[in-house]
Design a protein around this motif. Structure first.
Motif, PDB file in Angstrom:
ATOM      1  N   ILE A 191      48.940  36.443  69.164  1.00  0.00           N
ATOM      2  CA  ILE A 191      47.788  37.309  69.427  1.00  0.00           C
ATOM      3  C   ILE A 191      47.001  36.788  70.628  1.00  0.00           C
ATOM      4  CG2 ILE A 191      45.524  38.018  68.552  1.00  0.00           C
ATOM      5  CD1 ILE A 191      46.760  38.375  65.832  1.00  0.00           C
ATOM      6  N   GLY A 192      46.814  35.465  70.676  1.00  0.00           N
ATOM      7  CA  GLY A 192      46.108  34.865  71.806  1.00  0.00           C
ATOM      8  C   GLY A 192      46.827  35.102  73.117  1.00  0.00           C
ATOM      9  N   TRP A 193      48.150  35.027  73.101  1.00  0.00           N
ATOM     10  CA  TRP A 193      48.927  35.285  74.309  1.00  0.00           C
ATOM     11  C   TRP A 193      48.747  36.719  74.769  1.00  0.00           C
ATOM     12  CZ3 TRP A 193      54.224  32.749  72.669  1.00  0.00           C
ATOM     13  CH2 TRP A 193      54.069  31.355  72.681  1.00  0.00           C
ATOM     14  N   GLN A 235      56.239  39.455  90.543  1.00  0.00           N
ATOM     15  CA  GLN A 235      55.733  38.111  90.280  1.00  0.00           C
ATOM     16  C   GLN A 235      54.530  38.222  89.341  1.00  0.00           C
ATOM     17  OE1 GLN A 235      56.992  34.889  92.636  1.00  0.00           O
ATOM     18  NE2 GLN A 235      58.415  36.296  91.617  1.00  0.00           N
ATOM     19  N   VAL A 236      54.415  37.252  88.420  1.00  0.00           N
ATOM     20  CA  VAL A 236      53.281  37.212  87.505  1.00  0.00           C
ATOM     21  C   VAL A 236      52.646  35.826  87.585  1.00  0.00           C
ATOM     22  CG1 VAL A 236      54.313  38.921  85.968  1.00  0.00           C
ATOM     23  CG2 VAL A 236      54.691  36.492  85.517  1.00  0.00           C
ATOM     24  N   ALA A 237      51.513  35.643  86.906  1.00  0.00           N
ATOM     25  CA  ALA A 237      50.843  34.343  86.921  1.00  0.00           C
ATOM     26  C   ALA A 237      51.783  33.255  86.395  1.00  0.00           C
ATOM     27  CB  ALA A 237      49.574  34.393  86.073  1.00  0.00           C
ATOM     28  N   ASP A 238      51.863  32.136  87.118  1.00  0.00           N
ATOM     29  CA  ASP A 238      52.832  31.095  86.797  1.00  0.00           C
ATOM     30  C   ASP A 238      52.677  30.509  85.400  1.00  0.00           C
ATOM     31  OD1 ASP A 238      54.338  31.219  89.053  1.00  0.00           O
ATOM     32  OD2 ASP A 238      53.480  29.464  90.030  1.00  0.00           O
ATOM     33  N   ARG A 239      51.472  30.402  84.899  1.00  0.00           N
ATOM     34  CA  ARG A 239      51.248  29.779  83.600  1.00  0.00           C
ATOM     35  C   ARG A 239      51.104  30.790  82.472  1.00  0.00           C
ATOM     36  NH1 ARG A 239      52.841  24.578  82.888  1.00  0.00           N
ATOM     37  NH2 ARG A 239      52.355  23.360  84.747  1.00  0.00           N
ATOM     38  N   LEU A 240      51.440  32.034  82.733  1.00  0.00           N
ATOM     39  CA  LEU A 240      51.280  33.091  81.750  1.00  0.00           C
ATOM     40  C   LEU A 240      52.343  33.008  80.658  1.00  0.00           C
ATOM     41  CD1 LEU A 240      49.705  35.795  81.196  1.00  0.00           C
ATOM     42  CD2 LEU A 240      51.614  36.925  82.342  1.00  0.00           C
ATOM     43  N   LYS A 241      51.926  33.161  79.406  1.00  0.00           N
ATOM     44  CA  LYS A 241      52.858  33.411  78.314  1.00  0.00           C
ATOM     45  C   LYS A 241      53.080  34.922  78.264  1.00  0.00           C
ATOM     46  CE  LYS A 241      52.951  29.105  76.981  1.00  0.00           C
ATOM     47  NZ  LYS A 241      54.177  28.258  77.135  1.00  0.00           N
ATOM     48  N   TYR A 267      56.767  40.525  79.232  1.00  0.00           N
ATOM     49  CA  TYR A 267      55.969  41.728  79.005  1.00  0.00           C
ATOM     50  C   TYR A 267      55.145  42.069  80.256  1.00  0.00           C
ATOM     51  CZ  TYR A 267      53.042  44.998  76.273  1.00  0.00           C
ATOM     52  OH  TYR A 267      52.392  46.101  75.779  1.00  0.00           O
ATOM     53  N   ALA A 268      54.569  41.056  80.891  1.00  0.00           N
ATOM     54  CA  ALA A 268      53.802  41.286  82.111  1.00  0.00           C
ATOM     55  C   ALA A 268      54.671  41.927  83.191  1.00  0.00           C
ATOM     56  CB  ALA A 268      53.204  39.979  82.616  1.00  0.00           C
ATOM     57  N   MET A 269      55.928  41.500  83.282  1.00  0.00           N
ATOM     58  CA  MET A 269      56.831  42.091  84.266  1.00  0.00           C
ATOM     59  C   MET A 269      57.118  43.549  83.949  1.00  0.00           C
ATOM     60  SD  MET A 269      59.584  39.120  85.301  1.00  0.00           S
ATOM     61  CE  MET A 269      60.092  38.739  83.637  1.00  0.00           C
ATOM     62  N   TRP A 270      57.365  43.852  82.677  1.00  0.00           N
ATOM     63  CA  TRP A 270      57.705  45.242  82.326  1.00  0.00           C
ATOM     64  C   TRP A 270      56.509  46.158  82.573  1.00  0.00           C
ATOM     65  CZ3 TRP A 270      61.495  42.653  82.816  1.00  0.00           C
ATOM     66  CH2 TRP A 270      62.155  41.874  81.886  1.00  0.00           C
ATOM     67  N   LEU A 271      55.292  45.646  82.350  1.00  0.00           N
ATOM     68  CA  LEU A 271      54.106  46.461  82.650  1.00  0.00           C
ATOM     69  C   LEU A 271      54.040  46.808  84.133  1.00  0.00           C
ATOM     70  CD1 LEU A 271      51.376  44.696  80.455  1.00  0.00           C
ATOM     71  CD2 LEU A 271      52.464  46.914  80.028  1.00  0.00           C
ATOM     72  N   LYS A 272      54.375  45.846  84.977  1.00  0.00           N
ATOM     73  CA  LYS A 272      54.364  46.098  86.423  1.00  0.00           C
ATOM     74  C   LYS A 272      55.470  47.086  86.821  1.00  0.00           C
ATOM     75  CE  LYS A 272      52.387  41.599  87.702  1.00  0.00           C
ATOM     76  NZ  LYS A 272      51.156  42.109  88.326  1.00  0.00           N
ATOM     77  N   VAL A 273      56.666  46.888  86.275  1.00  0.00           N
ATOM     78  CA  VAL A 273      57.781  47.774  86.616  1.00  0.00           C
ATOM     79  C   VAL A 273      57.509  49.195  86.122  1.00  0.00           C
ATOM     80  CG1 VAL A 273      60.257  48.191  86.353  1.00  0.00           C
ATOM     81  CG2 VAL A 273      59.409  45.845  86.582  1.00  0.00           C
ATOM     82  N   PHE A 323      46.375  40.784  78.733  1.00  0.00           N
ATOM     83  CA  PHE A 323      45.572  41.949  79.114  1.00  0.00           C
ATOM     84  C   PHE A 323      44.287  41.541  79.840  1.00  0.00           C
ATOM     85  CE2 PHE A 323      47.986  43.815  75.480  1.00  0.00           C
ATOM     86  CZ  PHE A 323      48.656  44.786  76.212  1.00  0.00           C
ATOM     87  N   ARG A 324      43.708  40.429  79.421  1.00  0.00           N
ATOM     88  CA  ARG A 324      42.426  40.019  80.000  1.00  0.00           C
ATOM     89  C   ARG A 324      42.602  39.445  81.400  1.00  0.00           C
ATOM     90  NH1 ARG A 324      38.237  40.045  81.935  1.00  0.00           N
ATOM     91  NH2 ARG A 324      36.389  38.779  81.486  1.00  0.00           N
ATOM     92  N   GLU A 325      43.609  38.580  81.602  1.00  0.00           N
ATOM     93  CA  GLU A 325      43.747  37.872  82.874  1.00  0.00           C
ATOM     94  C   GLU A 325      44.772  38.514  83.807  1.00  0.00           C
ATOM     95  OE1 GLU A 325      44.376  33.724  82.144  1.00  0.00           O
ATOM     96  OE2 GLU A 325      42.636  33.541  80.824  1.00  0.00           O
ATOM     97  N   GLU A 326      45.951  38.789  83.308  1.00  0.00           N
ATOM     98  CA  GLU A 326      46.982  39.351  84.188  1.00  0.00           C
ATOM     99  C   GLU A 326      46.696  40.815  84.527  1.00  0.00           C
ATOM    100  OE1 GLU A 326      50.517  39.258  86.523  1.00  0.00           O
ATOM    101  OE2 GLU A 326      49.193  37.714  85.725  1.00  0.00           O
ATOM    102  N   GLU A 327      46.288  41.590  83.522  1.00  0.00           N
ATOM    103  CA  GLU A 327      45.983  43.004  83.743  1.00  0.00           C
ATOM    104  C   GLU A 327      44.529  43.216  84.159  1.00  0.00           C
ATOM    105  OE1 GLU A 327      48.188  45.786  83.579  1.00  0.00           O
ATOM    106  OE2 GLU A 327      49.518  44.037  83.795  1.00  0.00           O
ATOM    107  N   GLN A 328      43.733  42.162  84.129  1.00  0.00           N
ATOM    108  CA  GLN A 328      42.333  42.165  84.580  1.00  0.00           C
ATOM    109  C   GLN A 328      41.490  43.230  83.872  1.00  0.00           C
ATOM    110  OE1 GLN A 328      42.609  42.394  88.894  1.00  0.00           O
ATOM    111  NE2 GLN A 328      42.989  40.201  89.046  1.00  0.00           N
ATOM    112  N   GLU A 329      41.684  43.335  82.571  1.00  0.00           N
ATOM    113  CA  GLU A 329      40.880  44.252  81.778  1.00  0.00           C
ATOM    114  C   GLU A 329      39.627  43.553  81.280  1.00  0.00           C
ATOM    115  OE1 GLU A 329      43.461  45.597  78.696  1.00  0.00           O
ATOM    116  OE2 GLU A 329      44.553  46.984  79.997  1.00  0.00           O
ATOM    117  N   ASN A 330      38.586  44.314  80.996  1.00  0.00           N
ATOM    118  CA  ASN A 330      37.387  43.709  80.431  1.00  0.00           C
ATOM    119  C   ASN A 330      37.677  43.266  78.989  1.00  0.00           C
ATOM    120  OD1 ASN A 330      36.656  45.814  78.456  1.00  0.00           O
ATOM    121  ND2 ASN A 330      36.143  47.076  80.231  1.00  0.00           N
ATOM    122  N   PRO A 331      36.853  42.400  78.417  1.00  0.00           N
ATOM    123  CA  PRO A 331      37.160  41.849  77.086  1.00  0.00           C
ATOM    124  C   PRO A 331      37.366  42.896  76.003  1.00  0.00           C
ATOM    125  CG  PRO A 331      35.438  40.558  78.139  1.00  0.00           C
ATOM    126  CD  PRO A 331      35.668  41.744  79.021  1.00  0.00           C
TER     127      PRO A 331
END
Length: 262
Positions: free
Chosen positions: A214-216, A165-171, A175-181, A221-229
């Motif tokens: 680019i914004g997506w 599962q990823v953030a519901d409003r994420l673009k 990609y977010a799913m493949w990073l988790k898998v 990385f910033r919100e879903e992966e919780q990385e610093n800016p």
């Protein structure tokens, strides 16, 4: 070769294309599948189109409010009953042996996460002669470099990976799913062209501007992966560089369309 496959299909205003996408699932030589279509409050004729297609393996779900593609995929994944999880957007297509060949490839090699090559078609469904593949093996680090797999080609073993599962409003939710898998399994390429990706449809991700994408990526990385800016910005830049490399190394333009499937 008899485990259930759950096919995840979000839909939003693709009434013009979704019947063809569904038919490409119905035509699979591997028949033990369920198709979970989650409609995100379409305002076109998607409902009517889907309701005309009768097959007990199709489950048509509707969001109560427009929630985005990520929320639709999340819901389908929660409803999925299959061992194998596969993805097909409601304007893309599979070739008839896609599931059979990919499952055989994974079982033979004991892979739990894989993708295939695909070709591009235009908005009208005409083949463009463009064939796309990627690295034969993608590690977790490699997946952070770039989103190599086309969403319509990915399959993973839910028994090994679990619920994603990823953030519901994420673009960029695919990609977010493949990073988790990729934290659990490397991703392996079946170097056969078994799917067709529709590029250029109005409103599709492929039609969005470069700066928007680019914004997506940064938000991923910033919100879903919780990385610093700083790390999020660095990973976004790294993605852009590897994207250029992919176009040079893994995107082919073939004059002979019949060679694409070889």
């Amino acid at each position: 070769m008899n485990d259930l496959v759950s096919v995840i299909m979000p839909s939003y205003n693709t009434g013009q294309y979704i019947a063809e996408s569904i038919r490409s699932v119905l035509s699979q030589t591997y028949e033990n599948w369920e198709l979970l279509i989650v409609d995100d409050c379409s305002s076109d004729d998607t409902d009517a189109v889907v309701e005309r297609i009768e097959d007990r393996r199709i489950r048509y779900l509707k969001n109560a409010e427009n929630s985005g593609g990520a929320a639709s995929r999340n819901r389908a994944l929660r409803e999925a009953k299959g061992r194998w999880i596969a993805f097909l957007d409601s304007d893309d297509l599979w070739l008839p042996e896609k599931l059979e060949r990919q499952i055989r490839f994974m079982e033979k090699n004991r892979y739990r996460f894989s993708y295939t090559a695909y070709e591009e078609i235009d908005a009208a469904g005409k083949r463009t002669g463009v064939r796309v593949k990627g690295p034969k093996r993608i590690t977790q680090r490699g997946m952070y470099n770039y989103c190599w797999p086309g969403c319509l080609t990915v399959m993973y073993d839910a028994e090994r990976i679990g619920l994603i599962q990823v953030a519901d409003r994420l673009k960029n939710d695919d990609y977010a799913m493949w990073l988790k898998v990729s934290r659990k399994e490397d991703c392996h390429l079946l170097e056969e062209c078994l799917a067709r990706y529709r590029r250029g449809r109005l409103g599709s991700v492929s039609s969005r501007g470069f700066m928007t994408k680019i914004g997506w990526h940064y938000k991923l990385f910033r919100e879903e992966e919780q990385e610093n800016p700083i790390h999020a910005l660095a990973n976004t830049g790294r993605n852009m560089l590897w994207g250029c490399y992919k176009k040079i190394r893994y995107v082919e333009k073939l004059e002979d369309l019949e060679k694409i499937t070889q």
